[in-house]
Design a protein around this motif. Structure first.
Motif, PDB file in Angstrom:
ATOM      1  N   GLU A 111      38.400  33.933  38.787  1.00 23.00           N
ATOM      2  CA  GLU A 111      37.666  34.940  37.939  1.00 23.00           C
ATOM      3  C   GLU A 111      36.319  34.995  38.721  1.00 23.00           C
ATOM      4  N   VAL A 112      35.739  34.130  39.405  1.00 24.46           N
ATOM      5  CA  VAL A 112      34.605  34.069  40.251  1.00 24.46           C
ATOM      6  C   VAL A 112      34.627  35.108  41.470  1.00 24.46           C
ATOM      7  N   VAL A 113      35.831  35.192  42.123  1.00 31.24           N
ATOM      8  CA  VAL A 113      36.173  36.155  43.248  1.00 31.24           C
ATOM      9  C   VAL A 113      36.173  37.644  42.859  1.00 31.24           C
ATOM     10  N   ILE A 114      36.864  37.719  41.546  1.00 28.12           N
ATOM     11  CA  ILE A 114      36.884  39.155  40.940  1.00 28.12           C
ATOM     12  C   ILE A 114      35.365  39.597  40.598  1.00 28.12           C
ATOM     13  N   ASN A 115      34.509  38.501  40.027  1.00 30.58           N
ATOM     14  CA  ASN A 115      33.278  39.017  39.651  1.00 30.58           C
ATOM     15  C   ASN A 115      32.478  39.323  40.846  1.00 30.58           C
ATOM     16  N   LEU A 116      32.698  38.350  41.918  1.00 34.25           N
ATOM     17  CA  LEU A 116      31.895  38.874  43.126  1.00 34.25           C
ATOM     18  C   LEU A 116      32.057  40.074  43.774  1.00 34.25           C
ATOM     19  N   ALA A 117      33.417  40.527  43.685  1.00 36.68           N
ATOM     20  CA  ALA A 117      33.754  41.660  44.266  1.00 36.68           C
ATOM     21  C   ALA A 117      33.187  42.956  43.428  1.00 36.68           C
ATOM     22  N   GLN A 118      33.387  42.704  42.012  1.00 37.79           N
ATOM     23  CA  GLN A 118      32.851  43.689  41.226  1.00 37.79           C
ATOM     24  C   GLN A 118      31.141  43.924  41.519  1.00 37.79           C
ATOM     25  N   THR A 119      30.487  42.663  41.777  1.00 37.06           N
ATOM     26  CA  THR A 119      29.177  42.688  41.973  1.00 37.06           C
ATOM     27  C   THR A 119      28.612  43.528  43.332  1.00 37.06           C
ATOM     28  N   PHE A 120      29.383  43.134  44.168  1.00 35.90           N
ATOM     29  CA  PHE A 120      29.032  43.645  45.589  1.00 35.90           C
ATOM     30  C   PHE A 120      29.723  44.883  45.681  1.00 35.90           C
ATOM     31  N   GLN A 121      30.512  45.810  44.778  1.00 40.18           N
ATOM     32  CA  GLN A 121      31.227  47.188  44.683  1.00 40.18           C
ATOM     33  C   GLN A 121      32.242  47.008  45.818  1.00 40.18           C
ATOM     34  N   ARG A 122      33.084  45.816  45.695  1.00 39.41           N
ATOM     35  CA  ARG A 122      34.188  45.821  46.816  1.00 39.41           C
ATOM     36  C   ARG A 122      35.414  45.802  45.809  1.00 39.41           C
ATOM     37  N   ALA A 123      36.610  46.478  46.452  1.00 37.82           N
ATOM     38  CA  ALA A 123      37.766  46.494  45.535  1.00 37.82           C
ATOM     39  C   ALA A 123      38.318  45.188  45.916  1.00 37.82           C
ATOM     40  N   VAL A 124      39.461  44.663  44.864  1.00 32.40           N
ATOM     41  CA  VAL A 124      39.665  43.224  44.838  1.00 32.40           C
ATOM     42  C   VAL A 124      41.310  43.368  44.681  1.00 32.40           C
ATOM     43  N   ILE A 125      41.870  42.527  45.408  1.00 21.23           N
ATOM     44  CA  ILE A 125      43.532  42.464  45.235  1.00 21.23           C
ATOM     45  C   ILE A 125      43.899  41.091  45.521  1.00 21.23           C
TER      46      ILE A 125
END
Length: 706
Positions: A523-537
C-alpha cells in the motif's frame, strides 16, 4: 499509579520506602521528592509495558514531554542500534531475575542518539505477580564518545583511518572463532598496490599519502558492514570477508574490488593509475590461527604479482579448482550465446481494471542441450558483474527489438520491458549503442521499450547512472524501477530518478494476503507512486484474490503466475487475444466485500504473534483488539450488517470471529500463569482461525455470485 490529573511533581509511585517509623504519608512524600528531583531519568510502566509515569529528568534527557509518552510503550525511544535479540535477553532477565542492568543506545525526540546506563526492576505484588516495571537511567554519551575517540587512536591507522594491525588481529581471531562455531567461511585477502612506488617517487610523499587515502576510501565502499579492511603499513592492506556461505561470493567481490581500484586517480592535479595484487586464503580450510592465515595470504599475493599483477590468487588448491570451474562456466555460457542456445520468453502484463494486455517482460532462458530449459537463476549469478553480462544484455535487447518488430508488422502493438544490468548500464557507450539498435528497427516506436533497473543499481552510484538514464530517455525509451522496496529506498534519491514506473517486488505481493506488514508495504509503495506521479505495477501476482486486493489498494497493473507464466514468443499473441478479465477484478473496484481479503492477513498475523508469545520467542504480549474493535469487526457490525445481515452465511461468521478474539486473549493471559496449558491449546486458535477464513471465503463467493 498516577492518573491524567496528577502532576509529575507529585506522583503516586508503585513503591514504598520503609524508613523507620515514618508514616505512609511521609514515605510517599519522600518518594515523590526523590522522583521529582533526582538527576537520573525514571520511567514507570504497568505490567504490559505501557508508560504510566516519568519524572522531570526523563523529559530533559529524552526531549519528550510527560504528555507525549504517557500511555505509550518505551520502544518509541529505540534507536535501531540494537538487534531484537538484545531486547529479548533484557525481557528474559526481567522475567527470570526480576531486574536487568546494562547500556543502551536510545534516540531523543530530536533524533539525536544518546547512550544510557540503565537499570530496570520488576515490581511484584504480595502474590508474586508483576504489577509494574521501573527503569532508571543516566546519560553516558560523553564518556562513550570519549572512549570511542581513544579506541580510534589506539586501533586505527592515523593516515587512512582504517583499522591497524592490532585491531585487524583482534577481529581476525574473533572471525576464526566464529568459523569454528558456525558453518561459514572466512576469506583473508592480502593486498599490495602495483605501481605505487613510482607515483610516490615521482610526485612525492604527500601525493603518495593522498593516493593511499583514496585507495582506502575505495576499499571501504567495496565491502559490506560485516567485512573488515585494514592497513598494515606502506601500500599493504588486508581485507576480511566474513559470513561467506559460498566461495563464489568472494570471487564476485574481488573482481569488483580490482576493477574499482584500477580506475584512474587524480593526485596533485595529475591522473595516475595503480592496480592491486591480492592473495586470498580461506578459513577453516587453510589453517586455524591468524598468523598462518596472514602468511598464506601474503604468499598468494606474491604469486599474483609474479603471474601478471592486477589479479587475485588463492592459496588453497581446492579453491583453485573452483576458479577453473567458474571460468569453465563463463566459457560455456559464452558458447551458448554464440551458438544460439539462449531464448527469450515473455510474461504478460495486464491492466486488471480495464481487462487489457498492456505488454510483456522479456525473460531470458537457456535451452541447454543436455539439461533442458534452464531458468536465469541457473546461469545469471555466474556472470554477475562480469563483462560477459554486457554481451548477454546486448543479445537480449537485440532479440527483444527483433521480436517487437515482427509483432508490429503483424499489427500487434505490445510494449516490452527488458532488464538491464549495472555492468551494461555503466558502459560509457551504452546509450549510443541503444540508439543505433533503435534506428535499425524504425517500425518499433522507442516509447514501446522500457528498461528495468533494480533499485540498488540506481542508488549505488546515482551520479554515474543518472546521466546514462537521461541520455536513454532522450531516445524515447522509458525506465522502470524493479524490485522496489527491497533495497535502501531513499526519497531524496528516488525523486531524482526519471523512472516512469515502479514495480512492487514479488516477495511483498505474494505474502500480502497473509502478512499485514507486506500488505502495508504494498500500500505504501502504491501511494508513493501516486504521490510522485509514477505508474505502478505489481509482480508476483499468483491468484485472482491478489489481483482484487491490489485493485482495492489502487494498483491496476500486474504480472505473475496468477495471470500467465512466461511463454515463448510464438504463444504470446494467441494468449493475448484470448485474455479475459477475471470476474473478481471486474467487481473489485466497487464491491465493499473485497475488504474481507485483508482479514486473513490480519488474523493470521495475530495467530503467529500469539504462537511466538506462547513459545517464548516474543518477549511481550501481542496487542490484539477485541472482536468489536478490529477493522473487520467494525465493518461487520456497521456496513456489513446493514447490507448483508439477512444472509445465513454472513451470520455464521460473527460467532467464529468472536471466538477467535476471545481465545487469543485467553491464551495470552493463560501463558502468564500456566505456559504449558497455553501451549497445549495453541492448536485450537489455529483451527478457529482456519474456520473463520473458510467461512469468509464462502461469504465472499456468495456475495460475488451473479
Amino acid at each position: 499509579m498516577t492518573n491524567s490529573q496528577e502532576t509529575p511533581q507529585n506522583p503516586r509511585l508503585p513503591l514504598t520506602l520503609q524508613l523507620g517509623n515514618a508514616t505512609a504519608e511521609e514515605q510517599q512524600r519522600l518518594m515523590a521528592s526523590i522522583f521529582a528531583h533526582t538527576q537520573e531519568g525514571i520511567v514507570i510502566t504497568d505490567a504490559e509495558a505501557t508508560i504510566v509515569e516519568v519524572n522531570h529528568a526523563f523529559c530533559e534527557l529524552t526531549g519528550y514531554s510527560r504528555e507525549e509518552v504517557i500511555g505509550h510503550n518505551p520502544r518509541l525511544l529505540q534507536s535501531g542500534h540494537h538487534s531484537p535479540e538484545i531486547y529479548a535477553a533484557l525481557w528474559q532477565a526481567l522475567l527470570d531475575q526480576g531486574h536487568w542492568q546494562g547500556e543502551l543506545w536510545n534516540r531523543r525526540k530530536d533524533g539525536r542518539m544518546i547512550a544510557e546506563l540503565m537499570a530496570i526492576w520488576a515490581v511484584k505484588d504480595l502474590c508474586g505477580a508483576i504489577t509494574h516495571y521501573i527503569g532508571i537511567f543516566s546519560d553516558i554519551t560523553a564518556s562513550k564518545q570519549s572512549e570511542q575517540r581513544l579506541q580510534q587512536m589506539a586501533y586505527h591507522d592515523a593516515l587512512t583511518r582504517l583499522p591497524n594491525r592490532v585491531l585487524l588481529l583482534d577481529r581476525l581471531q574473533k572471525e576464526i572463532a566464529r568459523t569454528d562455531r558456525q558453518d561459514i567461511l572466512l576469506a583473508v585477502c592480502y593486498l599490495d598496490l602495483d605501481g605505487f612506488k613510482p607515483v610516490n617517487d615521482l610526485l612525492g610523499h604527500v601525493a603518495g599519502d593522498q593516493l593511499l587515502i583514496m585507495v582506502a576510501d575505495r576499499l571501504r565502499h567495496c565491502i559490506r558492514e560485516s567485512d573488515t579492511v585494514a592497513r598494515l603499513g606502506g601500500d599493504e592492506f588486508v581485507v576480511l570477508f566474513a559470513d561467506l556461505t559460498r566461495v563464489e561470493e568472494c570471487h564476485n567481490t574481488l573482481d569488483r574490488l580490482l576493477r574499482v581500484l584500477a580506475e584512474p586517480y587524480t593526485v596533485s592535479n595529475q591522473s595516475v593509475e595503480v592496480t592491486a595484487s591480492v592473495g586470498v586464503t580461506l578459513c577453516p580450510q587453510d589453517g586455524g590461527d591468524a598468523d598462518t592465515l596472514l602468511r598464506h595470504a601474503d604468499q598468494a599475493m606474491y604469486l599474483a604479482k609474479q603471474t601478471g599483477r592486477n589479479r587475485y590468487v588463492l592459496f588453497d588448491a581446492e579453491h583453485d579448482r573452483q576458479i577453473r570451474a567458474h571460468r569453465d562456466q563463463l566459457s560455456r555460457i559464452d558458447t551458448a550465446l554464440d551458438t544460439g542456445e539462449l531464448r527469450l520468453y515473455y510474461q504478460p502484463k495486464v491492466d486488471m481494471y480495464r481487462g487489457t494486455v498492456i505488454g510483456a517482460e522479456a525473460l531470458v532462458r537457456w535451452q541447454h542441450p543436455e539439461r533442458g530449459l534452464l531458468p536465469p537463476s541457473e546461469f545469471l549469478p555466474v556472470i554477475e558483474g562480469h563483462i560477459l553480462m554486457v554481451k548477454l544484455d546486448h543479445w537480449v535487447f537485440t532479440e527483444a527489438l527483433r521480436q517487437m518488430a515482427c509483432w508490429h508488422m503483424q499489427g500487434l502493438r505490445f510494449a516490452i520491458s527488458v532488464n538491464v544490468s549495472a555492468t551494461t548500464l555503466q558502459q560509457a557507450g551504452f546509450p549510443d549503442w541503444l540508439a543505433a539498435l533503435l534506428a535499425a528497427h524504425p517500425q518499433v516506436p522507442p516509447q514501446a521499450l522500457e528498461l528495468e533497473i533494480v533499485e540498488t543499481i540506481a542508488l549505488d552510484d546515482l551520479g554515474r547512472v543518472l546521466p546514462v538514464i537521461q541520455r536513454c530517455i532522450t531516445l524515447g525509451v522509458g525506465f522502470a524501477l524493479d524490485d522496489f522496496g527491497t533495497g535502501y529506498s531513499s526519497l531524496t534519491y528516488f525523486r531524482r530518478l526519471p523512472v516512469r514506473t515502479l514495480k512492487i517486488d514479488q516477495s511483498f505481493v505474494r505474502n500480502m494476503l497473509v502478512d499485514t506488514e507486506d500488505m502495508t508495504i504494498v500500500e505504501v509503495v502504491i501511494n508513493l507512486a501516486q504521490t510522485f506521479q509514477r505508474a505502478v505495477i505489481a509482480e508476483g501476482m499468483e491468484t485472482a484474490l491478489h489481483g482484487a486486493a491490489l485493485l482495492r489498494l489502487g494498483c491496476h497493473c500486474a504480472q505473475g503466475y496468477g495471470i500467465a507464466r512466461p511463454m515463448p514468443p510464438e504463444a504470446f499473441p494467441e494468449w493475448a487475444r484470448g485474455f479475459t478479465q477475471h470476474p473478481l477484478w471486474a467487481a473489485g473496484m466497487a464491491f465493499e466485500g473485497v475488504l474481507l481479503i485483508n482479514v486473513e492477513a490480519e488474523h493470521r498475523t495475530w495467530v503467529g504473534q500469539v504462537d511466538d508469545f506462547v513459545h517464548g520467542t516474543l518477549p511481550y504480549a501481542p496487542l490484539i483488539n477485541d472482536d468489536q474493535c478490529c477493522r473487520f469487526g467494525r465493518w461487520y457490525s456497521q456496513q456489513g450488517l446493514l447490507r448483508y445481515g439477512h444472509l445465513a452465511t454472513f451470520q455464521t461468521v460473527e460467532p467464529l470471529h468472536r471466538q477467535f478474539h476471545q481465545l487469543a486473549q485467553e491464551l495470552i493471559g493463560l501463558h502468564t500463569t500456566d505456559a504449558s496449558a497455553a501451549l497445549a491449546r495453541l492448536a485450537e486458535l489455529y483451527a478457529v482461525c482456519d474456520a473463520l477464513i473458510e467461512h469468509l471465503y464462502r461469504l465472499q463467493k456468495e456475495l460475488l455470485a451473479p
